[in-house]
Scaffold this active site. Structure first.
Site, PDB file in Angstrom:
ATOM      1  N   ASP A 345     -48.661 -35.126 -25.361  1.00  0.00           N
ATOM      2  CA  ASP A 345     -47.530 -34.848 -24.485  1.00  0.00           C
ATOM      3  C   ASP A 345     -46.354 -35.749 -24.861  1.00  0.00           C
ATOM      4  O   ASP A 345     -46.514 -36.962 -25.047  1.00  0.00           O
ATOM      5  CB  ASP A 345     -47.952 -35.103 -23.039  1.00  0.00           C
ATOM      6  CG  ASP A 345     -46.887 -34.732 -22.036  1.00  0.00           C
ATOM      7  OD1 ASP A 345     -46.562 -33.533 -21.955  1.00  0.00           O
ATOM      8  OD2 ASP A 345     -46.392 -35.624 -21.327  1.00  0.00           O
ATOM      9  N   GLU A 382     -46.311 -32.089 -28.868  1.00  0.00           N
ATOM     10  CA  GLU A 382     -45.182 -31.551 -28.127  1.00  0.00           C
ATOM     11  C   GLU A 382     -43.986 -32.358 -28.614  1.00  0.00           C
ATOM     12  O   GLU A 382     -43.780 -33.495 -28.204  1.00  0.00           O
ATOM     13  CB  GLU A 382     -45.361 -31.713 -26.619  1.00  0.00           C
ATOM     14  CG  GLU A 382     -44.194 -31.126 -25.831  1.00  0.00           C
ATOM     15  CD  GLU A 382     -44.210 -31.510 -24.354  1.00  0.00           C
ATOM     16  OE1 GLU A 382     -43.830 -30.669 -23.530  1.00  0.00           O
ATOM     17  OE2 GLU A 382     -44.576 -32.657 -24.042  1.00  0.00           O
TER      18      GLU A 382
END
Length: 690
Positions: A345, A382
């Protein structure tokens, strides 16, 4: 004969102990009745270990680890005659408390060991066991004795993956799931036959490290449902285990992974190293803040927390201690849980230096690239953060990136955005312009993830409907969903609108699953699951977020269509090419070619709404049974179009595999000669064989 370094040398209140081993960090069972505790703190002046009998509010031992128990900046002790299965533990640290310098030591705070392998205190979902205690989360001690029965990470080639993003609780919590252990790791095991039937071979779980479910200062009815607020990086989320209250979450998660592997399904974990559940300057003391605040977080010049993540603190990932902590965590999940990969993330945090600025040669990235344990572990990025830093295509070719361009291009194109046509072509190719130093598998192609509308909502809602969200965010209002409701907002009885929505979902999945790269889609999109127009359901632990399995029957034709696409992709390696295509292969045709209304005539660089593409798959190059050609025609126009089919070798004929406008499958296998007719907003897949 007992080893001499395992004899106790000290005693306090009947508890025997001695100087411990500084490595490894954490609590490690040395023998049946002996546990070694080790923890790092650079700036502390005092360290205390607190031991609790499980369930007790007060510790039965408070042991100060004086200088003889410190080596460098590591405090360690070996405790004897300990019932480790019924023990909970924590630490207290003292030291300077000067926020202007980044020091936040508080000897009244009891802290969780960052290396704890299990954390108790929230063993039942959304319930605190020790709510009225000053030590709500507690370390537990485990023994690494799970019987894996020969299991190991699957090491599926990245280009062969079909990833299914899933929330552990939401996948089976709804009554319609039909499982016994709803909302748990065990519930996923019960659904393995379904996953195999669908055909996916990898699940990507939203965060499963122990996380904070409660949002500070907000009603308990509102929770951090998605889990992007990590409290501990070595322990599984106990609230996701039906056996959590019995202290068996570790075994339940490992059993889930073993059963998935036995059925050929890999597992990727979504991990959050960019920020922690301690939030900002007024946040809670959990671990890092009270153990070594200046080591673990990036600070502003006044000692407050830098917020490059949009979550009120930023982890100092390229500090040497934190870098090792991250590597230790990933190694642990691969070696102890047999995890196949990680989705990182806000991955740009991995390239930020200790001042928060991007680094040219980040030590953490170098360590990951050369790590002996992680060398075959899938790493997915990401590649953006709220501060505007993008690393997409910049990591080594051992990484893959979520491809947001593909996401937006497909959504815009299927609703009639001709300007997205050139991006669609680049996406089908595997985005070579974005990953010049990589391969098609560098691109994780997706249309939908947990962020934003579901696939059904993308074709059913023009506006967001987030009225029940307790904590509004910019995504609630200012986010471009790239959606179109097909003529009616939300649920409708209009048959034409519903038929169009089905075609649009099928069109999107057709482009996704016939593109080079790694396809990923959100659990439930294969049967039109809805969040009722909510595009930011991070706090919704209810039927908004839970998959409604009743829709599987209602949208069976969508499920069958997606299932067929996945099977077709697996059967044809030309789609899953390991390298970007060359102009021609042994078929004498371009391996991947582009076509307009007329075959071989297309300007791929100008806006368009109608096109076709063809793969040439000779058995000599791809080790398949027969030579074949694969053609897909896409019509995103609101009018009908006829597409001329490319001429293929004599004796071969084109047959329909799938048509998004064919709800009953009656056209499957129909022979097409020179052309195909596509109704408005539809797609057709054909195969050319002898």
């Amino acid at each position: 004969m007992q080893r001499i370094d395992e004899f106790p040398t000290h005693e306090l209140n009947g508890v025997k102990y001695r100087i411990g081993r500084p490595m490894p960090f954490g609590a490690e069972v040395v023998s049946d009745n002996c546990v070694n505790f080790s923890i790092y703190s650079k700036d502390a002046t005092k360290c205390e270990l607190l031991l609790y009998h499980r369930g007790d509010k007060k510790p039965y031992l408070i042991l100060e680890l004086k200088d003889e128990f410190r080596l460098g900046s590591v405090y360690s002790v070996m405790i004897f005659d300990i019932d480790w299965e019924e023990t909970e533990y924590g630490y207290r640290f003292d030291g300077p408390n000067d926020i202007s310098q980044g020091y936040r030591f508080d000897p009244t705070k009891i802290l969780v060991d960052p290396y704890a392998k299990l954390v108790s205190g929230c063993d039942i979902w959304h319930q605190y066991t020790y709510e009225d205690s000053n030590f709500k989360r507690r370390g537990r001690i485990i023994r690494e004795d799970y019987n894996w029965e020969g299991d190991r990470p699957l090491e599926i080639h990245p280009e062969d993956l079909v990833i299914y993003e899933m929330h552990v609780r939401g996948f089976t919590k709804h009554d319609s799931s039909g499982v016994k252990y709803k909302g748990t790791y065990a519930g996923i095991v019960e659904k393995i036959p379904y996953l195999k039937k669908l055909g996916i071979n990898c699940i990507e779980l939203l965060p499963t490290f122990e996380f904070e479910e409660f949002i500070p200062g907000v009603s308990k009815d509102c929770c951090n449902y998605w889990g992007y607020v990590t409290c501990n990086y070595f322990s599984p989320k106990t609230g996701y285990a039906y056996s959590g209250p019995q202290g068996l979450a570790v075994d339940e998660m490992k059993n889930m992974i073993k059963k998935l592997h036995q059925n050929g399904i890999a597992i990727v974990l979504d991990i959050v190293f960019n920020h922690t559940g301690e939030y900002g300057d007024e946040g809670e003391y959990i671990s890092f803040r009270g153990i070594d605040n200046r080591t673990y977080y990036i600070m502003n010049s006044d000692g407050t927390y830098s917020d490059l993540t949009g979550c009120r603190n930023t982890v100092n990932c390229n500090n040497p201690i934190v870098r090792n902590f991250i590597i230790d965590s990933l190694r642990y999940w691969v070696s102890s849980y047999h995890v196949d990969g990680f989705r990182v993330d806000e991955a740009p945090i991995f390239v930020r230096g200790q001042d928060g600025e991007p680094m040219l040669s980040p030590p953490l990235m170098e360590s990951l690239a050369d790590d002996p344990i992680l060398s075959h572990t899938m790493l997915i990025s990401e590649g953006w953060d709220p501060s505007g830093l993008s690393t997409i295509g910049h990591f080594t070719n051992t990484w893959a990136d979520w491809n947001a361009r593909t996401r937006d291009a497909i959504k815009r194109f299927i609703k009639g955005g001709a300007e997205s046509g050139p991006d669609i072509i680049r996406s089908i190719e595997g985005s070579p312009d974005m990953f010049a130093n990589g391969t098609p598998a560098s691109s994780v192609n997706y249309i939908i993830s947990h962020d934003g509308f579901t696939l059904y909502d993308t074709v059913s809602y023009q506006q967001t409907h987030n009225e029940t969200n307790a904590l509004p965010s910019p995504m609630d209002h200012d986010y471009d969903n790239c959606s179109w409701n097909c003529g009616a907002e939300g649920e409708t009885d209009d048959k034409e609108v519903n038929a169009l929505r089905k075609r649009q979902m099928k069109n999107a999945m057709t482009i996704l699953l016939l593109s080079r790269g790694i396809p990923m889609f959100l659990a439930g999109d294969e049967f039109a699951n809805t969040q009722y127009g909510n595009n930011n359901a991070f706090s919704q632990d209810n039927e908004i977020s839970w998959l409604d399995w009743n829709r599987l029957k209602k949208y069976k034709d969508v499920f069958d269509y997606v299932r067929c696409l996945i099977r077709f992709r697996k059967e044809h390696p030309v789609i899953r090419r390991e390298i970007y295509y060359s102009d021609y292969n042994s078929s004498g045709y371009p391996e991947l070619s582009w076509h307009g209304v007329k075959a071989w005539e297309m300007d791929r660089y100008q806006p368009f709404l109608v096109f076709g593409f063809m793969y040439a798959e000779p058995k000599a190059d791809f080790k398949v049974k027969n030579d074949c050609f694969i053609y897909c025609g896409i019509n995103s126009h609101w009018e009908e179009h006829i597409l001329q089919l490319p001429i293929i070798p004599e004796g071969m004929e084109w047959r329909i595999v799938l048509y998004s406008g064919d709800e009953n499958g009656k056209m499957k296998g129909v022979v097409c000669k020179d052309s195909i007719k596509l109704m408005p907003r539809s797609s057709m897949l054909l195969i050319g064989t002898y």
